[in-house]
Design a protein around this motif. Structure first.
Motif, PDB file in Angstrom:
ATOM      1  N   GLU A  10      -3.366  -7.276  14.630  1.00 13.06           N
ATOM      2  CA  GLU A  10      -2.838  -6.890  15.760  1.00 13.06           C
ATOM      3  C   GLU A  10      -3.368  -5.572  15.854  1.00 13.06           C
ATOM      4  O   GLU A  10      -2.844  -5.236  17.432  1.00 13.06           O
ATOM      5  N   GLY A  11      -3.436  -4.937  15.510  1.00 13.03           N
ATOM      6  CA  GLY A  11      -4.353  -3.449  16.351  1.00 13.03           C
ATOM      7  C   GLY A  11      -3.077  -2.562  15.661  1.00 13.03           C
ATOM      8  O   GLY A  11      -3.202  -1.007  15.695  1.00 13.03           O
ATOM      9  N   ALA A  12      -1.862  -2.245  15.000  1.00 14.38           N
ATOM     10  CA  ALA A  12      -0.919  -1.415  15.118  1.00 14.38           C
ATOM     11  C   ALA A  12      -0.905  -0.624  14.101  1.00 14.38           C
ATOM     12  O   ALA A  12      -2.769  -0.403  13.086  1.00 14.38           O
ATOM     13  N   GLU A  13      -1.117   0.829  13.798  1.00 13.23           N
ATOM     14  CA  GLU A  13      -1.495   1.344  13.480  1.00 13.23           C
ATOM     15  C   GLU A  13      -0.396   1.850  11.681  1.00 13.23           C
ATOM     16  O   GLU A  13       0.461   1.724  12.438  1.00 13.23           O
ATOM     17  N   VAL A  14      -0.747   1.884  10.851  1.00 16.89           N
ATOM     18  CA  VAL A  14      -0.219   1.565   9.658  1.00 16.89           C
ATOM     19  C   VAL A  14      -1.029   2.983   8.686  1.00 16.89           C
ATOM     20  O   VAL A  14      -1.992   2.725   8.521  1.00 16.89           O
ATOM     21  N   ALA A  15       0.189   4.058   9.560  1.00 18.79           N
ATOM     22  CA  ALA A  15      -0.485   5.181   8.004  1.00 18.79           C
ATOM     23  C   ALA A  15      -0.479   4.927   6.884  1.00 18.79           C
ATOM     24  O   ALA A  15      -1.297   5.249   5.940  1.00 18.79           O
ATOM     25  N   ALA A  16       0.354   4.486   6.086  1.00 14.69           N
ATOM     26  CA  ALA A  16       0.473   4.332   4.919  1.00 14.69           C
ATOM     27  C   ALA A  16       1.640   3.140   3.648  1.00 14.69           C
ATOM     28  O   ALA A  16       2.768   3.299   4.897  1.00 14.69           O
ATOM     29  N   PHE A  17       1.512   3.262   3.236  1.00  9.47           N
ATOM     30  CA  PHE A  17       2.887   2.876   2.447  1.00  9.47           C
ATOM     31  C   PHE A  17       3.572   3.598   1.302  1.00  9.47           C
ATOM     32  O   PHE A  17       3.379   4.059   0.435  1.00  9.47           O
ATOM     33  N   LEU A  18       5.023   2.975   1.639  1.00 11.06           N
ATOM     34  CA  LEU A  18       6.071   4.222   1.004  1.00 11.06           C
ATOM     35  C   LEU A  18       6.470   3.270   0.284  1.00 11.06           C
ATOM     36  O   LEU A  18       7.101   2.370   0.274  1.00 11.06           O
ATOM     37  N   GLU A  19       6.947   4.197  -1.004  1.00 14.85           N
ATOM     38  CA  GLU A  19       6.800   3.404  -2.658  1.00 14.85           C
ATOM     39  C   GLU A  19       7.541   4.212  -3.059  1.00 14.85           C
ATOM     40  O   GLU A  19       7.824   5.175  -3.441  1.00 14.85           O
ATOM     41  N   VAL A  20       8.578   3.207  -4.287  1.00 10.20           N
ATOM     42  CA  VAL A  20      10.203   4.105  -5.281  1.00 10.20           C
ATOM     43  C   VAL A  20       9.141   3.619  -6.608  1.00 10.20           C
ATOM     44  O   VAL A  20       9.639   4.542  -7.423  1.00 10.20           O
ATOM     45  N   ASP A  21       9.046   3.050  -6.239  1.00  7.12           N
ATOM     46  CA  ASP A  21       7.495   2.125  -8.247  1.00  7.12           C
ATOM     47  C   ASP A  21       6.870   3.568  -8.249  1.00  7.12           C
ATOM     48  O   ASP A  21       6.017   3.488  -7.488  1.00  7.12           O
ATOM     49  N   PRO A  22       7.096   3.930  -9.229  1.00  9.05           N
ATOM     50  CA  PRO A  22       6.176   5.347  -9.559  1.00  9.05           C
ATOM     51  C   PRO A  22       4.489   4.769 -10.053  1.00  9.05           C
ATOM     52  O   PRO A  22       3.787   5.152 -10.017  1.00  9.05           O
ATOM     53  N   ARG A  23       4.663   3.788 -10.865  1.00  6.68           N
ATOM     54  CA  ARG A  23       3.625   2.332 -10.969  1.00  6.68           C
ATOM     55  C   ARG A  23       2.712   2.230  -9.841  1.00  6.68           C
ATOM     56  O   ARG A  23       1.416   2.196  -9.777  1.00  6.68           O
ATOM     57  N   LYS A  24       3.384   1.918  -8.919  1.00 10.38           N
ATOM     58  CA  LYS A  24       2.037   1.707  -7.622  1.00 10.38           C
ATOM     59  C   LYS A  24       1.657   3.423  -7.155  1.00 10.38           C
ATOM     60  O   LYS A  24       0.893   3.067  -6.074  1.00 10.38           O
TER      61      LYS A  24
END
Length: 81
Positions: A10-24
């Motif tokens: 839909e054209g939304a701006e996704v800057a990043a994915f925040l994660e708690v799992d250190p492997r990811k």
């Protein structure tokens, strides 16, 4: 996964994915960096947060952490899962 695909379509701006799992952390998802919460808030202050969290316990902990940063549910972040 479906939410991020739909937002990007839909054209939304996704800057990043925040994660708690250190492997990811350090990887990429849909061409965006996967970073720790601390790095995400440092690099993209003021961005709206969509927290895709299925577990009630994890949701409560993440909500507490976001509130401790001065964010308010409904204004600065939403849970989506």
């Amino acid at each position: 996964a479906r939410l991020s695909r739909a937002l990007l379509a839909e054209g939304a701006e996704v800057a990043a994915f925040l994660e708690v799992d250190p492997r990811k952390i350090g990887g990429e998802k849909r061409g965006r960096p996967v970073v720790s919460w601390d790095e995400g808030f440092r690099r993209w202050p003021g961005h709206f947060v969509l927290a895709a969290v299925g577990s009630r316990e994890a949701r409560a902990g993440i909500g507490d952490a976001l509130n401790a940063r001065g964010l308010r549910e409904g204004e600065d972040y939403l849970f989506t899962a």
